[in-house]
Design a protein around this motif. Structure first.
Motif, PDB file in Angstrom:
ATOM      1  N   ARG A  98     -54.917  45.716 -83.934  1.00 55.21           N
ATOM      2  CA  ARG A  98     -53.740  46.511 -83.878  1.00 55.21           C
ATOM      3  C   ARG A  98     -52.762  45.852 -84.893  1.00 55.21           C
ATOM      4  N   ILE A  99     -52.998  44.618 -85.161  1.00 51.83           N
ATOM      5  CA  ILE A  99     -52.186  43.904 -86.165  1.00 51.83           C
ATOM      6  C   ILE A  99     -51.436  44.809 -87.251  1.00 51.83           C
ATOM      7  N   ILE A 123     -36.085  49.703 -74.430  1.00 51.93           N
ATOM      8  CA  ILE A 123     -36.603  50.040 -75.599  1.00 51.93           C
ATOM      9  C   ILE A 123     -37.729  51.233 -74.939  1.00 51.93           C
ATOM     10  N   GLY A 124     -37.627  51.679 -73.782  1.00 50.33           N
ATOM     11  CA  GLY A 124     -38.614  52.555 -73.350  1.00 50.33           C
ATOM     12  C   GLY A 124     -39.792  52.180 -72.790  1.00 50.33           C
ATOM     13  N   SER A 125     -40.929  52.672 -73.449  1.00 53.85           N
ATOM     14  CA  SER A 125     -42.275  52.045 -72.939  1.00 53.85           C
ATOM     15  C   SER A 125     -43.127  51.716 -73.968  1.00 53.85           C
ATOM     16  N   LEU A 126     -44.137  50.653 -73.463  1.00 55.11           N
ATOM     17  CA  LEU A 126     -45.039  50.231 -74.675  1.00 55.11           C
ATOM     18  C   LEU A 126     -46.179  49.773 -73.959  1.00 55.11           C
ATOM     19  N   ASP A 185     -50.431  42.632 -80.019  1.00 51.88           N
ATOM     20  CA  ASP A 185     -51.487  43.580 -79.676  1.00 51.88           C
ATOM     21  C   ASP A 185     -50.599  44.991 -79.189  1.00 51.88           C
ATOM     22  N   LEU A 186     -49.303  45.267 -79.365  1.00 52.93           N
ATOM     23  CA  LEU A 186     -48.597  46.186 -78.938  1.00 52.93           C
ATOM     24  C   LEU A 186     -49.131  47.753 -79.423  1.00 52.93           C
ATOM     25  N   SER A 187     -48.537  48.695 -78.882  1.00 54.63           N
ATOM     26  CA  SER A 187     -48.916  49.924 -79.124  1.00 54.63           C
ATOM     27  C   SER A 187     -48.089  50.722 -78.492  1.00 54.63           C
ATOM     28  N   GLY A 188     -47.870  51.989 -78.839  1.00 52.08           N
ATOM     29  CA  GLY A 188     -46.704  52.940 -78.304  1.00 52.08           C
ATOM     30  C   GLY A 188     -45.309  52.485 -78.364  1.00 52.08           C
TER      31      GLY A 188
END
Length: 513
Positions: free
Chosen positions: A56-57, A225-228, A125-128
């Motif tokens: 994911r980087i 910041i919403g969701s992740l 490793d974040l997404s969304g």
């Protein structure tokens, strides 16, 4: 005149009197206009600590660069053995290798390298992620409303957050208990503040920064910041995380004068030592079938740690009388030397470990061996407090050493031998030895089993460990006996070993694809 007064009084009273069925007719209250959002231009250095985040980087880097608030993206790589560094660089990030293993060190390196006065930390490793997230985190800083900003996610807190961090904050730091994600790694802060804070090495770094910023008098804010989405942690990692988070909160509570129970200090000393246990290390093997064991003193380092420490505290002469006594086995010698360091503060042990010279080429070789599928460990007759720092400096997977006892962070002079060095089958009079570590790994029945062991040493206390290895290497031997070993290859440097790195082992069946 009286008639006029009566009429005025009735008129005034009528303004606030209505028929029971009539609606109240008061003028609507004035609503102040919402202030215009503070414009945010490219003002932030985005720092992304990363370890094996190839999946994911690149996506995270491109996301950060697309935000109007981003002036630069820095990926601090923890010597990843996948393509994290190359993918981050190709996506537009400036990439540097961390000064030592651990998220806290990587975060601190980002502070030292950043070119902007505002920093934003993201995980690799974040997404969304929601567009404009970095701008939103920076806005309280730009507006002069906050010095330290934490992100608030839409999802609920994880198990460690809900069961460990929040209850402990409620007890020791109730003024911080309202933070929804105290363990979250999405942070924006002023660089001068971060330069004054302490960065823990493990899982407790984020909550440590939150508490330290509060105790330093910084203005704190929280931004939704919403969701992740994060990659989930294995259960065993969650256990280690909970222990480390607990230790950090207890440590800060004690420093702030909010903790006076000595049993708690003893408890987190026990938690710290638990990471030196063979059972914990075996639980983190994760399917690897190759093992590399490195002696510490004289192999990874150019000088014995005990010599460096004795020199730092003025005990060189006393130490010389205890070293290399032919009548002592390794464990007896270690116990006698430990008494010399009674009353020495833990920070002195750690400072010397950080300053001890390591051999050229060892970091690159360890990285290459890990890429080839080896689990790499530092095995030492010295002290875990030092071996753990040295293994992180060379980016190894674990350290096994004996544990000095500390009371209130002061050494008691008592040494506990690591059970991993004891014979697998207890035998009366059998000495503790590094070779028993090899045996315990070979006897681990967790599938798939260890099928290849390499070892590197330099002295007689490494001899049995080298004998049990499939491939053994001796570097600058301190005894002619090691130099004459037919089953061990003599090398002068780790650069020679780079040419011997084998091809990567095939992935275990349960991990393939």
């Amino acid at each position: 005149m009286n008639t006029l007064r009566i009429r005025l009084r009735r008129w005034w009273r009528g303004l606030f009197t209505r028929h029971p069925s009539a609606p109240l007719a008061l003028p609507p209250p004035a609503v102040p206009a919402a202030p215009a959002p503070v414009p945010v231009v490219a003002c932030a250095s985005v720092v992304i600590p990363a370890l094996n985040e190839a999946a994911r980087i690149a996506e995270v880097v491109r996301f950060a660069l697309a935000d109007a608030a981003t002036a630069e993206v820095i990926v601090v790589d923890d010597s990843s053995i996948d393509d994290t560094a190359a993918l981050a660089r190709a996506a537009g990030a400036r990439v540097l290798t961390s000064s030592m293993l651990g998220k806290g060190a990587s975060m601190r390196d980002g502070v030292d390298t950043a070119q902007q006065d505002w920093l934003v930390y993201l995980d690799g490793d974040l997404s969304g992620l929601r567009p404009g997230l970095i701008t939103d985190l920076c806005r309280p800083l730009v507006a002069g409303e906050a010095d330290f900003v934490k992100a608030r996610f839409g999802r609920g807190g994880g198990r460690v957050t809900e069961l460990t961090a929040k209850p402990m904050l409620q007890v020791f730091f109730p003024e911080l208990a309202h933070f929804a994600q105290p363990l979250g790694g999405l942070i924006a802060a002023r660089r001068p503040l971060l330069q004054a804070l302490r960065f823990e090495n493990g899982y407790g770094v984020d909550i440590g920064l939150l508490i330290d910023a509060h105790l330093a008098g910084a203005r704190l804010a929280e931004v939704d910041i919403g969701s992740l989405e994060h990659d989930s942690q294995p259960l065993l990692d969650l256990t280690a995380m909970a222990n480390e988070v607990s230790r950090v909160i207890y440590d800060r509570a004690r420093a702030a004068g909010r903790l006076h129970v000595e049993q708690i200090a003893a408890m987190y000393e026990t938690q710290r030592q638990a990471t030196a246990s063979i059972d914990y290390i075996l639980s983190r093997r994760r399917g690897r079938t190759r093992l590399l064991l490195l002696d510490m003193d004289g192999t990874v380092t150019t000088e014995r740690y005990a010599v460096s420490l004795a020199r730092a505290i003025g005990q060189e002469s006393a130490l010389s009388a205890l070293l290399d006594n032919p009548d002592d086995d390794a464990s007896t010698r270690s116990e006698r030397i430990a008494v010399l360091f009674k009353f020495i503060h833990r920070q002195q042990f750690e400072r010397v470990a950080h300053a001890t010279e390591i051999r050229p080429g060892v970091i690159e070789w360890v990285n290459r061996m890990r890429r080839a599928g080896f689990m790499v460990g530092v095995v030492s007759d010295s002290y875990f407090v030092a071996a753990e720092i040295l293994r992180r400096r060379i980016f190894a997977d674990f350290a096994l050493a004996h544990t000095l006892q500390f009371s209130g962070d002061v050494c008691t002079g008592e040494l506990r031998l690591n059970p991993a060095f004891e014979p697998v089958r207890p035998s009366r009079g059998a000495p503790a030895c590094k070779s028993h570590v090899v045996t315990r790994f070979r006897q681990d029945r967790s599938a798939p089993v260890i099928n290849e062991v390499w070892a590197v040493g330099d002295n007689l206390n490494d001899l049995e460990m080298l004998s049990l290895a499939d491939r053994a290497f001796v570097i600058e031997p301190k005894s002619p006996t090691l130099a004459r070993r037919a089953d061990a290859q003599l090398v002068q440097s780790f650069d020679e070993l780079l040419a011997l790195v084998p091809d990567a082992a095939p992935a275990p069946a349960d991990q393939a694809g």
